[in-house]
Scaffold this active site. Structure first.
Site, short mmCIF file in Angstrom:
data_model
loop_
_atom_site.label_atom_id
_atom_site.label_comp_id
_atom_site.label_asym_id
_atom_site.label_seq_id
_atom_site.Cartn_x
_atom_site.Cartn_y
_atom_site.Cartn_z
CG ASN A 53 -1.80 1.19 1.35
OD1 ASN A 53 -1.88 1.99 0.41
ND2 ASN A 53 -2.48 1.34 2.47
CD1 TRP A 54 3.61 1.11 -2.81
CD2 TRP A 54 3.70 2.35 -4.68
NE1 TRP A 54 4.43 0.46 -3.69
CE2 TRP A 54 4.51 1.21 -4.85
CE3 TRP A 54 3.61 3.26 -5.72
CZ2 TRP A 54 5.22 0.96 -6.02
CZ3 TRP A 54 4.32 3.01 -6.90
CH2 TRP A 54 5.11 1.87 -7.03
CE LYS A 55 -0.13 3.29 4.61
NZ LYS A 55 -0.10 3.41 6.04
CG HIS B 246 -6.23 1.54 4.88
ND1 HIS B 246 -5.75 2.57 5.65
CD2 HIS B 246 -5.24 0.64 4.78
CE1 HIS B 246 -4.49 2.29 5.99
NE2 HIS B 246 -4.17 1.11 5.47
CD GLU C 68 -3.75 -2.74 7.30
OE1 GLU C 68 -2.57 -2.84 6.97
OE2 GLU C 68 -4.48 -1.80 6.94
N GLY D 119 2.10 2.04 11.05
CA GLY D 119 3.10 3.11 11.01
C GLY D 119 3.76 3.42 12.35
CB SER E 263 4.68 -1.93 12.29
OG SER E 263 4.27 -0.61 12.60
N GLY F 196 2.75 -1.20 4.37
CA GLY F 196 2.73 0.23 4.07
C GLY F 196 4.14 0.74 3.83
C1 PEP Z 1 -1.14 0.15 6.18
O1 PEP Z 1 -1.45 1.30 6.37
O2 PEP Z 1 -1.87 -0.59 5.50
C2 PEP Z 1 0.11 -0.34 6.77
C3 PEP Z 1 0.19 -1.61 6.98
O3 PEP Z 1 1.07 0.59 7.06
P1 PEP Z 1 2.51 0.33 7.72
O4 PEP Z 1 3.07 -0.92 7.13
O5 PEP Z 1 3.32 1.54 7.40
O6 PEP Z 1 2.26 0.17 9.19
#
Ligand code: PEP
Length: 257
Positions: free
Chosen positions: A11-13, A101, A173, A179, A218, A237
């Site tokens: 997920n590049w956001k 999400h 999640e 994050g 994370s 992410g």
């Molecule tokens: C996400 O937002 O889907 C995610 C998993 O982010 P991160 O890996 O940065 O925690």
């Protein structure tokens, strides 16, 4: 989706300019040729990239990465400024969508089951596979209301109980893990997987076909291997924004089935 492989979703956001996105995508494509893995990679770039990546499909009809969209509209078409429909996504080789999400729920107030249901229905009607995200905040976790919260979040899925193969993947999640560098114990992740299945099959009466269970929050190149032993895949992410790290996560699937 190939259930013998681990699903690794990036997920590049809201990151990467057009040239940066094309570079990262090409690095992943090149890297995949060199690393042993047992992964089904899916990239979720922004809509901007989806439009731009059609060149890939002109030259490579079956690229080894699937394309996903981070969001979709609730309506089939029409006067919805700023939105993009399932039909439009489908026309651009998109196979997967993210629905529910945590960032959309929090920052765009999309923690609304009727809106989420509309998106799910659009995805179903257009044959888009859905990664349905759910997870509790730290506050909910501390007050030991995680299961109640997940049950509420999963409620829109009960409307799919007459669909034999709903093409849904569940991504657990926890909001407090996204994050932050924090992750739950793998036993906790396993337990949540069991509980989510109970909610879906026993309370919401979803048919039994296996719903792949992903973990997100994370995930990095160091912890991926351990988590992968207990789940069908990962939603990644920030670590997906660096080719090296993401390729290491893909390589962590090598001996996993
Ligand atoms: C996400 O937002 O889907 C995610 C998993 O982010 P991160 O890996 O940065 O925690």
């Amino acid at each position: 989706m190939n259930l013998k492989k681990k699903i690794i979703a990036a997920n590049w956001k809201m990151n990467k300019t057009l040239p940066e996105g094309e570079k990262l995508r090409n690095q992943v494509l090149e890297g995949l040729k060199k690393i042993p893995h047992n992964a089904e990679p899916i990239l979720f770039p922004s809509f901007l990239h989806i439009g731009n990546w059609q060149n890939l499909y002109n030259t490579t009809p079956n690229p080894p990465i699937a394309l996903g969209a981070q969001n979709l509209g609730t309506e089939p078409n029409g006067a919805r400024t700023g939105e993009i429909s399932a039909h439009m996504l489908k026309s651009a080789h998109v196979e997967y969508v993210l629905i529910g999400h945590a960032e959309r729920r929090t920052f765009y107030h999309e923690d609304n089951n009727s809106l989420i249901l509309q998106k799910l229905q659009q995805a179903q009607q257009h044959n888009l596979k859905t990664i349905f995200c759910c997870g509790e905040s730290l506050e909910i976790r501390k007050s030991k209301k995680t299961l109640e919260h997940l049950q509420k979040q999963l409620e829109p899925l009960k409307n799919l109980n007459n669909i034999h193969n709903p093409n849904i993947l569940i991504a657990y999640e926890p909001v407090w893990a996204i994050g932050t560098g924090l992750i739950p114990d793998v036993k906790e992740i396993q337990n949540i997987n069991t509980q989510i299945r109970k909610i879906l099959h026993e309370i919401y009466l979803l048919p039994k076909p296996y719903l792949p269970f992903l973990y997100g929050g994370s995930v990095n190149e160091k912890n991926a291997q351990d988590i992968l032993t207990h789940v069908d895949g990962l939603l990644v992410g920030s670590s997906s924004l660096h080719a090296e790290k993401f390729l290491q996560i893909l390589a962590a699937t090598q001996h996993k089935t």
